[in-house]
Design an enzyme around this catalytic site. Structure first.
Site, PDB file in Angstrom:
ATOM      1  N   VAL A  85       0.832  -1.209   0.000  1.00 31.74           N
ATOM      2  CA  VAL A  85       0.000   0.000   0.000  1.00 31.74           C
ATOM      3  C   VAL A  85       0.867   1.261   0.000  1.00 31.74           C
ATOM      4  CG1 VAL A  85      -1.821   1.292   1.191  1.00 31.74           C
ATOM      5  CG2 VAL A  85      -1.927  -1.203   1.086  1.00 31.74           C
ATOM      6  N   CYS A  86       1.949   1.256   0.751  1.00 27.37           N
ATOM      7  CA  CYS A  86       2.854   2.414   0.776  1.00 27.37           C
ATOM      8  C   CYS A  86       3.519   2.596  -0.587  1.00 27.37           C
ATOM      9  CB  CYS A  86       3.917   2.249   1.854  1.00 27.37           C
ATOM     10  SG  CYS A  86       3.243   2.125   3.521  1.00 27.37           S
TER      11      CYS A  86
END
Length: 167
Positions: A59-60
């Protein structure tokens, strides 16, 4: 404090709960060359500060790539900063592999000054919670987004719209 979960489990955020209109606290982080960076480094610019747990997570990775794309269409008086507790060497390696050239990655590994002053350090994990702060040219906080579930992406459109209002 904002209610934040990590994989459905509540987490504790360390530090103050900042509000829109507050003066942005100064902080000391380091860039990929280990040079110190503070708010003064970007004096006079609109700042989008994206706090993430680790660039080496899906996600990052997605979030930082998306902000890199968005930053390409923003004028030079807007800077996009991504802050994590990743070591500067890991950030530099990740940026090179991902082709990140518009977002500036900064490491809060030394004393967690950003995490504790912005109230986004997750006590249980010692990582930063996924949060975004938009600061105007005078370092006043104009927008805050705490993503309620750390494993989800932020509302990119809202962040970019708020930054554009400050131009």
């Amino acid at each position: 404090m904002p209610k934040v979960t990590f994989k459905g489990n509540p987490v504790t955020l360390v530090g103050p709960e900042l509000k829109v209109g507050d003066a942005a606290p100064d902080f000391s982080v380091v860039d990929n060359a280990l040079a110190p960076v503070t708010l003064a480094t970007y004096a006079g610019k609109v700042k989008i500060i994206s706090a993430v747990p680790s660039l080496d997570t899906p996600v990052c990775d997605t979030e930082t790539r998306r902000f890199n794309q968005e930053a390409a269409s923003l004028p030079g008086e807007v800077v996009v900063l991504t802050v994590s507790l990743d070591l500067p060497f890991a950030q530099k390696r990740w940026c090179g592999a991902a082709g990140i050239d518009k977002v500036v990655t900064l490491s809060d590994y030394r004393d967690r000054s950003f995490g504790t002053k912005y109230g986004v350090l997750i006590d249980e994990l010692k990582l930063l919670s996924r949060s975004i702060f938009v600061l105007d040219r005078n370092n006043s906080i104009r927008y805050i987004q705490h993503v309620p579930e750390v494993t989800q992406e932020p509302d990119y459109a809202a962040v970019i719209a708020e930054a554009k209002k400050l131009l």
